[in-house]
Design an enzyme around this catalytic site. Structure first.
Site, PDB file in Angstrom:
ATOM      1  CB  SER A  37      -1.001   0.248   1.202  1.00  0.00           C
ATOM      2  OG  SER A  37      -1.530  -0.971   1.161  1.00  0.00           O
ATOM      3  CG  ASN A  40       2.203  -0.001   5.242  1.00  0.00           C
ATOM      4  OD1 ASN A  40       3.047  -0.051   6.055  1.00  0.00           O
ATOM      5  ND2 ASN A  40       1.367  -0.966   5.430  1.00  0.00           N
ATOM      6  CE1 TYR A 176      -5.349   2.491  -1.562  1.00  0.00           C
ATOM      7  CE2 TYR A 176      -5.793   0.821   0.420  1.00  0.00           C
ATOM      8  CZ  TYR A 176      -4.847   1.401  -0.510  1.00  0.00           C
ATOM      9  OH  TYR A 176      -3.655   1.193  -0.618  1.00  0.00           O
ATOM     10  CB  ILE A 177     -10.590  -2.050   1.382  1.00  0.00           C
ATOM     11  CG1 ILE A 177      -9.847  -1.336   2.303  1.00  0.00           C
ATOM     12  CG2 ILE A 177     -11.074  -3.572   1.544  1.00  0.00           C
ATOM     13  CD1 ILE A 177     -10.329  -1.408   3.689  1.00  0.00           C
ATOM     14  CB  ALA A 179      -9.642  -1.309  -5.789  1.00  0.00           C
ATOM     15  CD  GLU A 180      -5.277  -2.863  -1.224  1.00  0.00           C
ATOM     16  OE1 GLU A 180      -5.888  -3.214  -0.118  1.00  0.00           O
ATOM     17  OE2 GLU A 180      -4.365  -2.489  -1.427  1.00  0.00           O
ATOM     18  CE1 TYR A 200      -0.387  -5.020   3.860  1.00  0.00           C
ATOM     19  CE2 TYR A 200      -1.508  -5.393   5.911  1.00  0.00           C
ATOM     20  CZ  TYR A 200      -0.959  -4.506   5.154  1.00  0.00           C
ATOM     21  OH  TYR A 200      -0.877  -3.253   5.099  1.00  0.00           O
TER      22      TYR A 200
END
Length: 243
Positions: A37, A40, A176-177, A179-180, A200
């Site tokens: 991201s 980050n 945003y989330i 899209a991932e 992650y």
């Protein structure tokens, strides 16, 4: 989450697949996806190099995908004028890309790809998966609440302590989330690999929803998830010396 460690004795990282099924996908060793991201600080170029080297010990190929969709929407939701939000998002995305490329070059491993999320936006697989995510947000309360909780957690770092995000800020975070999420659902279709593990450094609120239930929107059988985090360095006890 299973506590099976898949790293070698002297490895930099430890891996915790979320479930037995995720563990089996890991053991196939086909592909590892590293998501990065913008902004980050965890993902320094050195950390990326270490992750790539470590990942190639276990997987035939590794891809690093960085988010570049709806970044400007988040800045706009925090009060940036539209033009400034776009410039700020473009700058962060460019900086992230350079950091990833530097890390991959430093790793010096073959079969490692680097992609922006937007590269997939017009593909049939991504459009199909995005449609499934949109449908679940509208119809699946457990999925929607987990997504909103994940968005609120990320937004909390930008808000004064104890302040809840506004409706616009929460909507920007969810977009945003969302899209991932195709890469948590079906990376094999997106990158044409037999199976894949998305990783992650922390377990995400959506992990139990996508990988732990038997109904609603969830990952395909060839998609796994694992927390991959730095191995703790044992502390050497101090030896008292005589005065």
């Amino acid at each position: 989450m299973t506590e099976t460690l898949l790293s070698t004795t002297f490895s930099t990282f430890q891996a915790l697949p979320f479930s037995d099924r995720c563990h089996r996908v890991w053991q196939r060793g086909d592909h590892l996806l590293i998501g990065v991201s913008p902004g980050n600080s965890y993902f320094s170029h050195l950390r990326i190099a270490q992750l790539v080297r470590w990942g190639r010990q276990f997987f035939d190929s590794v891809d690093v995908v960085h988010a570049d969709l709806h970044v400007d929407t988040q800045f706009a939701a925090f009060g940036y004028p539209a033009d400034q939000a776009r410039r700020r998002a473009a700058k962060e995305t460019k900086t992230t890309r350079r950091r990833i490329e530097r890390g991959v070059e430093l790793a010096g491993r073959s079969r490692v790809g680097v992609h922006a999320l937007s590269e997939f936006a017009d593909t049939a697989a991504y459009r199909r998966l995005s449609g499934e995510v949109a449908g679940a947000l509208a119809e699946d309360e457990d999925f929607r609440l987990a997504t909103e909780g994940m968005a609120a957690g990320f937004l909390a770092a930008r808000l004064p302590e104890g302040e809840a995000p506004s409706a616009d800020q929460l909507a920007a975070g969810v977009a945003y989330i969302a899209a991932e999420l195709p890469f948590f659902l079906d990376t094999p279709s997106l990158l044409d690999v037999p199976s894949s593990v998305s990783c992650y450094h922390v377990e995400l609120p959506l992990t139990p929803v996508l990988f732990g239930r038997d109904q609603g929107l969830r990952a395909v059988p060839g998609q796994g998830y694992a927390v991959v985090r730095p191995r703790a360095v044992p502390q050497v006890p101090q030896v008292a010396t005589a005065a």
